[in-house]
Design an enzyme around this catalytic site. Structure first.
Site, PDB file in Angstrom:
ATOM      1  N   PRO A 183      -1.209   6.843  -6.003  1.00 18.52           N
ATOM      2  CA  PRO A 183      -1.873   5.598  -6.409  1.00 18.52           C
ATOM      3  C   PRO A 183      -3.387   5.754  -6.314  1.00 18.52           C
ATOM      4  O   PRO A 183      -3.910   6.287  -5.329  1.00 18.52           O
ATOM      5  CB  PRO A 183      -1.345   4.571  -5.394  1.00 18.52           C
ATOM      6  CG  PRO A 183      -0.085   5.173  -4.846  1.00 18.52           C
ATOM      7  CD  PRO A 183      -0.291   6.652  -4.875  1.00 18.52           C
ATOM      8  N   LEU A 184      -4.101   5.294  -7.317  1.00 19.24           N
ATOM      9  CA  LEU A 184      -5.558   5.433  -7.333  1.00 19.24           C
ATOM     10  C   LEU A 184      -6.217   4.698  -6.166  1.00 19.24           C
ATOM     11  O   LEU A 184      -7.250   5.128  -5.654  1.00 19.24           O
ATOM     12  CB  LEU A 184      -6.119   4.924  -8.664  1.00 19.24           C
ATOM     13  CG  LEU A 184      -5.846   5.807  -9.893  1.00 19.24           C
ATOM     14  CD1 LEU A 184      -6.425   5.152 -11.135  1.00 19.24           C
ATOM     15  CD2 LEU A 184      -6.440   7.194  -9.699  1.00 19.24           C
ATOM     16  N   CYS A 185      -5.591   3.589  -5.729  1.00 19.71           N
ATOM     17  CA  CYS A 185      -6.179   2.845  -4.615  1.00 19.71           C
ATOM     18  C   CYS A 185      -6.153   3.671  -3.333  1.00 19.71           C
ATOM     19  O   CYS A 185      -7.079   3.622  -2.522  1.00 19.71           O
ATOM     20  CB  CYS A 185      -5.449   1.519  -4.414  1.00 19.71           C
ATOM     21  SG  CYS A 185      -3.671   1.683  -4.118  1.00 19.71           S
ATOM     22  N   THR A 186      -5.086   4.476  -3.174  1.00 15.68           N
ATOM     23  CA  THR A 186      -5.001   5.355  -1.999  1.00 15.68           C
ATOM     24  C   THR A 186      -6.066   6.434  -2.069  1.00 15.68           C
ATOM     25  O   THR A 186      -6.730   6.743  -1.067  1.00 15.68           O
ATOM     26  CB  THR A 186      -3.609   6.005  -1.916  1.00 15.68           C
ATOM     27  OG1 THR A 186      -2.621   4.978  -1.782  1.00 15.68           O
ATOM     28  CG2 THR A 186      -3.507   6.953  -0.738  1.00 15.68           C
ATOM     29  N   GLU A 189      -9.602   4.600  -1.461  1.00 15.44           N
ATOM     30  CA  GLU A 189      -9.904   3.822  -0.260  1.00 15.44           C
ATOM     31  C   GLU A 189      -9.343   4.416   1.029  1.00 15.44           C
ATOM     32  O   GLU A 189     -10.011   4.396   2.065  1.00 15.44           O
ATOM     33  CB  GLU A 189      -9.379   2.388  -0.437  1.00 15.44           C
ATOM     34  CG  GLU A 189     -10.029   1.656  -1.604  1.00 15.44           C
ATOM     35  CD  GLU A 189      -9.358   0.317  -1.874  1.00 15.44           C
ATOM     36  OE1 GLU A 189      -8.550  -0.113  -1.032  1.00 15.44           O
ATOM     37  OE2 GLU A 189      -9.636  -0.273  -2.933  1.00 15.44           O
TER      38      GLU A 189
END
Length: 419
Positions: A183-186, A189
């Site tokens: 996931p790009l959020c992982t 961030e």
């Protein structure tokens, strides 16, 4: 008498059979060695890569002094040095750089690749050679045998593809598991592993800091940049274990290779090539799986050919209205989800007659009037038939089996004409 036959067979292998090995990596080195020692006298090898120091633990044809040199050229020279009488011709280039006619010159093509895209390309090339008879059966003289090997850690496979008779690579794409994604959020961030740092540099940072520049995984400078940025990202989040080889593995989705797996799979492929060339034994039943994680386990698995495969079938079925014009038929093809990634400017022919040609300009002008004519009339009133589609995106011919649906309107065949 037996000795005479053996001598004749060996002479045929040495002088008559042209084998193309695609890939000169871990599997390719084993294949070249096995084929040369099996008696094949004329072998070509094509590979776009140069030798890296990380290759030396399993790609046994290379030495430390070879680092930086083309794999194909070094492998060819070393095999000819060790096996007298064999000729190995190297090609240091991408497979797409060769004209389709280049592949036509070989009796057998064997793949030692680590890329689904490269396999798909060669599959489309050999399927493009395929010609079908009027009854839907393949013309046996146009079938180009393709032997495919692949390894991933302690697992491997080998299979024999006879386009038109057995499942082609495209028929069995479902065999390949989806690639691991994050996931790009992982990534952005909360990175928690070296792979997260590498993929952040690859998927996010590259686009932000090197806008307009296409990332090339085979460019050492590009890979070094990703590695350097991943190290900085790891230091920022106290993540260790980021190495250059790991960076290559994550970006290219490479699983560490095992030399013994390469040897087993290559030997299986070489045996199948020998069977094809000599017909001394029954060939493999489509697909061999090898698993070496817990003991040694091998089995062959038959797979079914997809009758509607866009690559190797006698014709992909397309239903159309009996009043459709050639222009509307082309528009329908371009909107069809099965073809939209394969077609951009299709040309159409039927039984050797050009219905519409995108190029050259003189043929486009000659066949342009056909675009407004009913397709049924251009197909001589036959309610079903196979159209050949050519496109610059295709490496071969796409065969489309058209069936006209019954409708309230009909076409007056006396008023239909064509160019």
């Amino acid at each position: 008498m037996i000795l005479k036959k053996r001598k004749k067979l060996l002479e045929s292998l040495q002088n008559d059979f042209r084998v193309l090995v695609i890939g000169a990596g871990g599997l390719g080195c084993e294949l070249l060695k096995d084929l040369a020692l099996s008696g094949f006298g004329l072998i070509h090898v094509i590979d776009m890569d140069t030798i890296d120091v990380s290759n030396l633990n399993r790609q046994f044809l290379f030495r430390i002094q070879d680092v930086g040199k083309p794999k194909a050229e070094v492998a060819a020279a070393r095999v000819m040095q060790r096996v007298k009488g064999v000729t190995v011709v190297p090609h240091f280039c991408r497979i797409e750089e060769k004209d389709v006619s280049f592949y036509q010159d070989f009796q057998i093509i064997v793949l030692g690749l680590d890329s689904i895209e490269a396999r798909s390309y060669i599959n489309s090339v050999v399927c493009g050679f395929l010609v079908y008879e009027e009854d839907g059966s393949p013309d046996m003289t146009t079938i180009k045998p393709l032997v495919d090997g692949g390894t991933e850690g302690f697992r491997g496979h080998a299979r024999v593809i006879y386009p038109g008779l057995t499942p082609c690579f495209h028929c069995s794409l479902w065999l390949f598991p989806p690639q691991v994604t994050f996931p790009l959020c992982t990534l952005a961030e909360t990175p928690r592993s070296p792979a997260h740092c590498i993929e952040y540099a690859h998927l996010i940072q590259w686009g932000q800091e090197r806008q307009g520049e296409t990332f090339d995984a085979d460019n050492p400078e590009h890979m070094k940049w990703i590695y350097d940025q991943a190290l900085k990202r790891g230091a920022q989040f106290n993540i260790s274990g980021i190495t250059y080889s790991l960076t290559q593995g994550v970006v290219k989705n490479i699983v560490p290779a095992i030399a013994s797996t390469n040897a087993i799979v290559a030997a299986t492929c070489a045996l199948e090539i020998l069977k094809i060339a000599t017909m001394f034994s029954t060939g493999m039943d489509v697909y061999m799986q090898y698993t070496g994680t817990e003991g040694i386990y091998m089995r062959t698995v038959p797979h079914d050919k997809d009758p509607n495969c866009t690559m190797c079938s006698a014709g992909v079925p397309v239903d159309v209205d009996n009043t459709i014009t050639l222009q509307k038929f082309i528009d329908q093809l371009l909107k069809d989800s099965r073809f939209k990634l394969k077609l951009s400017k299709p040309s159409v022919s039927y039984h050797g007659t050009n219905l519409y040609m995108q190029a050259p300009p003189v043929l486009e002008e000659m066949t342009r009037p056909n675009l407004q004519l009913p397709l049924l009339g251009l197909m001589d009133g036959n309610t079903s038939g196979v159209l050949n589609i050519n496109d610059r995106r295709l490496t071969g011919v796409l065969r489309v089996r058209v069936t006209f649906k019954e409708g309230p309107d009909s076409v007056d065949m006396d008023t239909v004409g064509g160019v």
